[in-house]
Design a protein around this motif. Structure first.
Motif, PDB file in Angstrom:
ATOM      1  N   VAL A   2       0.850  -1.184   0.000  1.00  0.00           N
ATOM      2  CA  VAL A   2       0.000   0.000   0.000  1.00  0.00           C
ATOM      3  C   VAL A   2       0.877   1.221   0.000  1.00  0.00           C
ATOM      4  O   VAL A   2       1.718   1.399   0.864  1.00  0.00           O
ATOM      5  CB  VAL A   2      -0.927   0.066   1.209  1.00  0.00           C
ATOM      6  CG1 VAL A   2      -1.787   1.322   1.174  1.00  0.00           C
ATOM      7  CG2 VAL A   2      -1.821  -1.148   1.240  1.00  0.00           C
ATOM      8  N   ARG A   3       0.713   2.009  -0.986  1.00  0.00           N
ATOM      9  CA  ARG A   3       1.471   3.233  -0.992  1.00  0.00           C
ATOM     10  C   ARG A   3       0.629   4.397  -0.541  1.00  0.00           C
ATOM     11  O   ARG A   3      -0.446   4.626  -1.063  1.00  0.00           O
ATOM     12  CB  ARG A   3       2.015   3.528  -2.399  1.00  0.00           C
ATOM     13  CG  ARG A   3       3.125   2.557  -2.836  1.00  0.00           C
ATOM     14  CD  ARG A   3       3.552   2.844  -4.245  1.00  0.00           C
ATOM     15  NE  ARG A   3       4.729   2.095  -4.624  1.00  0.00           N
ATOM     16  CZ  ARG A   3       4.707   0.884  -5.161  1.00  0.00           C
ATOM     17  NH1 ARG A   3       3.568   0.296  -5.369  1.00  0.00           N
ATOM     18  NH2 ARG A   3       5.809   0.253  -5.475  1.00  0.00           N
ATOM     19  N   ALA A 225       2.282  -3.832  -8.163  1.00  0.00           N
ATOM     20  CA  ALA A 225       2.070  -2.455  -8.606  1.00  0.00           C
ATOM     21  C   ALA A 225       1.023  -1.832  -7.692  1.00  0.00           C
ATOM     22  O   ALA A 225       0.522  -2.471  -6.757  1.00  0.00           O
ATOM     23  CB  ALA A 225       1.637  -2.405 -10.071  1.00  0.00           C
ATOM     24  N   ALA A 226       0.692  -0.581  -7.960  1.00  0.00           N
ATOM     25  CA  ALA A 226      -0.339   0.112  -7.189  1.00  0.00           C
ATOM     26  C   ALA A 226      -1.201   0.924  -8.133  1.00  0.00           C
ATOM     27  O   ALA A 226      -0.683   1.639  -9.003  1.00  0.00           O
ATOM     28  CB  ALA A 226       0.284   1.015  -6.132  1.00  0.00           C
ATOM     29  N   LEU A 227      -2.512   0.791  -7.982  1.00  0.00           N
ATOM     30  CA  LEU A 227      -3.476   1.528  -8.793  1.00  0.00           C
ATOM     31  C   LEU A 227      -3.917   2.750  -8.007  1.00  0.00           C
ATOM     32  O   LEU A 227      -4.390   2.620  -6.872  1.00  0.00           O
ATOM     33  CB  LEU A 227      -4.662   0.632  -9.130  1.00  0.00           C
ATOM     34  CG  LEU A 227      -5.720   1.190 -10.080  1.00  0.00           C
ATOM     35  CD1 LEU A 227      -5.111   1.518 -11.438  1.00  0.00           C
ATOM     36  CD2 LEU A 227      -6.859   0.188 -10.234  1.00  0.00           C
ATOM     37  N   GLY A 228      -3.734   3.938  -8.585  1.00  0.00           N
ATOM     38  CA  GLY A 228      -4.002   5.175  -7.852  1.00  0.00           C
ATOM     39  C   GLY A 228      -5.035   6.051  -8.521  1.00  0.00           C
ATOM     40  O   GLY A 228      -5.258   5.975  -9.733  1.00  0.00           O
ATOM     41  N   LEU A 240      -4.449   8.404  -4.071  1.00  0.00           N
ATOM     42  CA  LEU A 240      -4.718   7.284  -3.171  1.00  0.00           C
ATOM     43  C   LEU A 240      -4.487   5.997  -3.953  1.00  0.00           C
ATOM     44  O   LEU A 240      -5.039   5.817  -5.036  1.00  0.00           O
ATOM     45  CB  LEU A 240      -6.150   7.343  -2.647  1.00  0.00           C
ATOM     46  CG  LEU A 240      -6.520   8.604  -1.859  1.00  0.00           C
ATOM     47  CD1 LEU A 240      -7.907   8.448  -1.256  1.00  0.00           C
ATOM     48  CD2 LEU A 240      -5.503   8.918  -0.777  1.00  0.00           C
ATOM     49  N   GLU A 241      -3.667   5.086  -3.397  1.00  0.00           N
ATOM     50  CA  GLU A 241      -3.264   3.898  -4.117  1.00  0.00           C
ATOM     51  C   GLU A 241      -3.588   2.636  -3.333  1.00  0.00           C
ATOM     52  O   GLU A 241      -3.517   2.631  -2.104  1.00  0.00           O
ATOM     53  CB  GLU A 241      -1.762   3.935  -4.417  1.00  0.00           C
ATOM     54  CG  GLU A 241      -1.359   5.091  -5.320  1.00  0.00           C
ATOM     55  CD  GLU A 241       0.114   5.062  -5.653  1.00  0.00           C
ATOM     56  OE1 GLU A 241       0.911   4.631  -4.784  1.00  0.00           O
ATOM     57  OE2 GLU A 241       0.483   5.455  -6.764  1.00  0.00           O
ATOM     58  N   THR A 265       1.309   2.743 -10.672  1.00  0.00           N
ATOM     59  CA  THR A 265       2.678   2.953 -10.214  1.00  0.00           C
ATOM     60  C   THR A 265       3.384   1.608 -10.151  1.00  0.00           C
ATOM     61  O   THR A 265       2.880   0.655  -9.563  1.00  0.00           O
ATOM     62  CB  THR A 265       2.701   3.617  -8.830  1.00  0.00           C
ATOM     63  OG1 THR A 265       2.008   4.865  -8.900  1.00  0.00           O
ATOM     64  CG2 THR A 265       4.122   3.861  -8.367  1.00  0.00           C
ATOM     65  N   LEU A 266       4.570   1.548 -10.747  1.00  0.00           N
ATOM     66  CA  LEU A 266       5.336   0.307 -10.802  1.00  0.00           C
ATOM     67  C   LEU A 266       6.687   0.489 -10.125  1.00  0.00           C
ATOM     68  O   LEU A 266       7.125   1.602  -9.864  1.00  0.00           O
ATOM     69  CB  LEU A 266       5.535  -0.140 -12.252  1.00  0.00           C
ATOM     70  CG  LEU A 266       4.244  -0.332 -13.052  1.00  0.00           C
ATOM     71  CD1 LEU A 266       4.076   0.794 -14.051  1.00  0.00           C
ATOM     72  CD2 LEU A 266       4.245  -1.656 -13.770  1.00  0.00           C
ATOM     73  N   GLY A 267       7.347  -0.637  -9.885  1.00  0.00           N
ATOM     74  CA  GLY A 267       8.651  -0.572  -9.248  1.00  0.00           C
ATOM     75  C   GLY A 267       8.553  -0.010  -7.847  1.00  0.00           C
ATOM     76  O   GLY A 267       7.584  -0.219  -7.128  1.00  0.00           O
ATOM     77  N   ALA A 268       9.582   0.726  -7.448  1.00  0.00           N
ATOM     78  CA  ALA A 268       9.607   1.351  -6.132  1.00  0.00           C
ATOM     79  C   ALA A 268       9.040   2.760  -6.217  1.00  0.00           C
ATOM     80  O   ALA A 268       9.529   3.686  -5.561  1.00  0.00           O
ATOM     81  CB  ALA A 268      11.028   1.380  -5.591  1.00  0.00           C
TER      82      ALA A 268
END
Length: 704
Positions: A2-3, A225-228, A240-241, A265-268
């Motif tokens: 969770v980012r 990954a994160a979907l924001g 918000l991701e 958002t991918l990677g770090a």
């Protein structure tokens, strides 16, 4: 993983884009206003704000952020004030007061006890808040509030003040989900209140929301990954991701109406794919696919001739088949502009090598064009689409390759399409749109040539445009080598039912020309389709130790509840590492450069009875072997394990093995021994590939 763009403890100006108007000019007469927060515990990280309610002019409040107090010099007038503070990952507060300054100093207090919890309540009992942004819009431009995640709750003082709006943006996902076990759905919820009611909980039902399914493709290899998302018109300053896995699908339930900015958002966090803005109506909407290959520039740049000067501005980013532009901070871009009489040549190369992608490692665009007049340059643009690829953009057999060309200010046609299955070492012209990919091919590269009606030409090469049926092998070009791979200084990574480990992966990279860069990551399972991935927090630092060698160190943070939230993820993890030489084409990519054990913590308890005992009588020794459960977050009985009982005679420090026993299905142990002399007993377990070794505490027996 969770980012969260900013935690509740972060500075407000960064967290929610606070843009405060300049302080008002001091009036002839001002009076001191003292502010104080009445809180249940010590206040830290506090901010206070004051506005004139007639002009919404902001006034500065003086005071230490770790003090509950503040002061301001204010002229007579009606005012609106906010105190903002939080207790990290516990609770946040937006305390509101209105007051009037007449002709004397006064004191204003903010009571924590008067604030009410705000947020969303859905009819889905399995959903819980993943992350949220709550903020107040004050007057025409100012914002004050929180972005926080997980269990942190936010409390707001109920108010009815014209010109102030409370806005909520919240993501909810399935309880217990994480980067390792992503939620199959996501609630993306928005709400606003022009005045805050006594119970500011927004209740929504799934039937009221928009519903759509988003399909996420991977770039050759499974990864996290994160979907924001962020509100377009009422932006909080935060995306918000929620975590997703590539490839995969996620069902999205969205508040109908508002337009959302979106990104993957991918990677770090160093690479993104920007998705089209979206506003959905209530009810079901058609699904979309994100990340379909091949990845390459799509759409025209803005290169121009101005005052006789050529100004080249072509998108170096790559985009998916839907045109969603991507960026990668680890990529390198080079461009060279030359001329041959009236014909100009522009050669641009986009190169990248990242852990989460095997595709589009090099994209080269070679333009020829004439530019006799000021204005946009008549460059050619290409479109390339490939149907028949799977969720990892891999061809299992025949695919259809469709190309198109256009010229800025004219027309263009595609002259030739070529493909390569050895990264461009050899090319074969494609006779028609259909290509049967050889079973031996790990990757397919494409080269497309187009000409325009204004003497223009473009040849674009995409190395590894899509993946093939064969598993990719290790790569070596030149004399570059990787040796001495060490993870966590040679120790296992061990986790109980919670916890985070910060560690490094270090390796020696050598090449006659020296080392320019390197990187590493960890994965569990197969290389192309791992079921667990942990990426480094940034590129490895490669420190030169000689003219030919460097020690490259990549830094990692692993949270067991995020990165290994399944029992099956215990055991051996593999290190993938690569290094690039300083000059020439020297490069090596090792998919299995090393391993590290990621283990569940084991525990043992013992009970020896009776105590005391007569010499020669039987002592019954029981116990329990447990180990951390990474799905229940409790210690669970570990069955069918052989455990050794040890004995230490009184007055000595030596432990001797007495006998072994096997745990039952609940991890229980039981055996008997004859009482011989005063001493202590303990159980010990040697550990295994997925669990730590452990020795329990001792139990002393008095023998008479």
């Amino acid at each position: 993983m969770v980012r969260i763009l900013r935690t509740a403890a972060a500075a407000l100006v960064v967290a929610l884009g606070l843009t405060l108007a300049p302080p008002a000019a001091s009036a002839a007469a001002t009076y001191q206003v003292k502010f104080a927060i009445t809180a249940s515990t010590a206040v830290s990280g506090k901010f206070m704000y004051v506005w004139d309610r007639s002009t919404w002019q902001y006034h500065v409040v003086q005071g230490d952020g770790d003090s509950p107090n503040g002061t301001a010099q204010l002229p007579p007038g009606d005012y609106f004030a906010v105190a903002r503070y939080g207790y990290f990952r516990q609770r946040n507060y937006l305390l509101v007061r209105t007051f009037t300054v007449t002709n004397a100093a006064l004191s204003v207090s903010f009571a924590e006890s008067g604030a009410k919890e705000t947020g969303f309540l859905t009819d889905d009992a399995t959903a819980t808040r993943s992350t949220a942004a709550y903020w107040l819009e004050v007057g025409p431009q100012d914002k004050v509030g929180f972005t926080s995640g997980g269990p942190a709750k936010t409390y707001v003082t109920p108010y009815a003040v014209t010109g102030v709006t409370l806005r909520l943006h919240e993501l909810q996902t399935k309880a217990g989900s994480s980067a390792a076990v992503p939620s199959p759905y996501r609630y993306d919820l928005q709400r606003s209140w022009p005045s805050v009611p006594a119970a500011p909980i927004a209740k929504v039902t799934t039937a009221q929301l928009a519903k759509t399914v988003t399909t996420l493709r991977a770039q050759g290899v499974n990864t996290n990954a994160a979907l924001g998302s962020a509100l377009k018109d009422k932006w909080s300053g935060s995306y918000l991701e929620s975590p997703v896995q590539l490839p995969g699908t996620v069902t999205e339930y969205v508040t109908p109406g508002p337009t959302l900015h979106r990104k993957l958002t991918l990677g770090a966090g160093d690479s993104t794919l920007v998705l089209p803005d979206r506003a959905l109506p209530a009810g079901s909407s058609a699904g979309t696919t994100v990340g379909a290959g091949p990845f390459m520039p799509r759409g025209p740049g803005s290169s121009v001739r101005e005052d006789g000067e050529l100004r080249m501005n072509e998108p170096a980013s790559y985009a998916d088949a839907a045109g969603s532009p991507g960026s990668d901070v680890r990529a390198t871009v080079t461009g060279k502009l030359t001329a041959d009489g009236a014909v100009h040549h522009y050669d641009q190369t986009f190169t990248r090598r990242v852990a989460w992608s095997q595709l589009s490692t090099k994209i080269r665009s070679e333009w020829d064009f004439r530019a006799s007049e000021d204005g946009p340059l008549p460059l050619i643009d290409l479109g390339v689409d490939v149907s028949g690829l799977d969720a990892r953009n891999r061809a299992a057999g025949a695919v259809e390759i469709t190309t198109s060309a256009s010229a800025r200010g004219g027309a263009a046609t595609v002259d030739k399409v070529e493909y390569s299955t050895n990264d461009g070492a050899e090319w074969t012209e494609l006779d028609d749109a259909s290509l049967t990919v050889p079973a031996s091919a790990a990757f397919v590269s494409l080269r497309v040539t187009a000409t325009g009606d204004q003497d223009g030409r473009l040849r674009r090469t995409v190395i590894r445009a899509f993946a093939g049926p064969a598993a990719p092998a290790d790569e070596t070009s030149g004399a570059t080598k990787i040796t001495n791979v060490v993870v966590n200084d040679g120790a296992d990574l061990t986790f109980g039912v919670s916890g985070t480990r910060v560690f490094t992966v270090a390796f020696t990279a050598t090449d006659p020309a020296g080392i320019a860069a390197g990187d590493a990551y960890l994965y569990h399972g197969g290389y192309s389709a791992p079921d667990g991935v942990v990426l480094a927090s940034g590129p490895a630092d490669c420190d030169k130790i000689s003219n030919t060698s460097s020690v490259c160190t990549a830094r990692f943070t692993m949270d067991v509840k995020v990165d290994a939230a399944r029992n099956a993820l215990s055991g051996a993890w593999t290190v993938a590492a690569w290094a690039r030489a300083s000059g020439g084409d020297g490069f090596t990519d090792r998919h299995a450069a090393g391993t590290v054990g990621v283990k569940r913590v084991s525990k043992l308890v013992i009970d020896a009875t009776p105590e005391p005992v007569t010499k020669g009588r039987t002592i019954t020794v029981t116990g329990t072997l447990t180990r951390a459960g990474w799905e229940s977050w409790t210690y669970q009985g570990y069955g069918s394990r052989t455990v050794t009982l040890q004995y230490s005679k009184k007055g000595t420090t030596t432990w001797t093995a007495v006998k072994t026993a096997k745990t039952d299905t609940s991890g229980k142990l039981k055996t008997t021994v004859k009482a011989a002399a005063d001493g202590s007993f303990r159980w010990t377990y040697p550990g295994d590939a997925a669990s730590t070794a452990t020795t329990g505490g001792s139990d002393y027996v008095d023998v008479r």
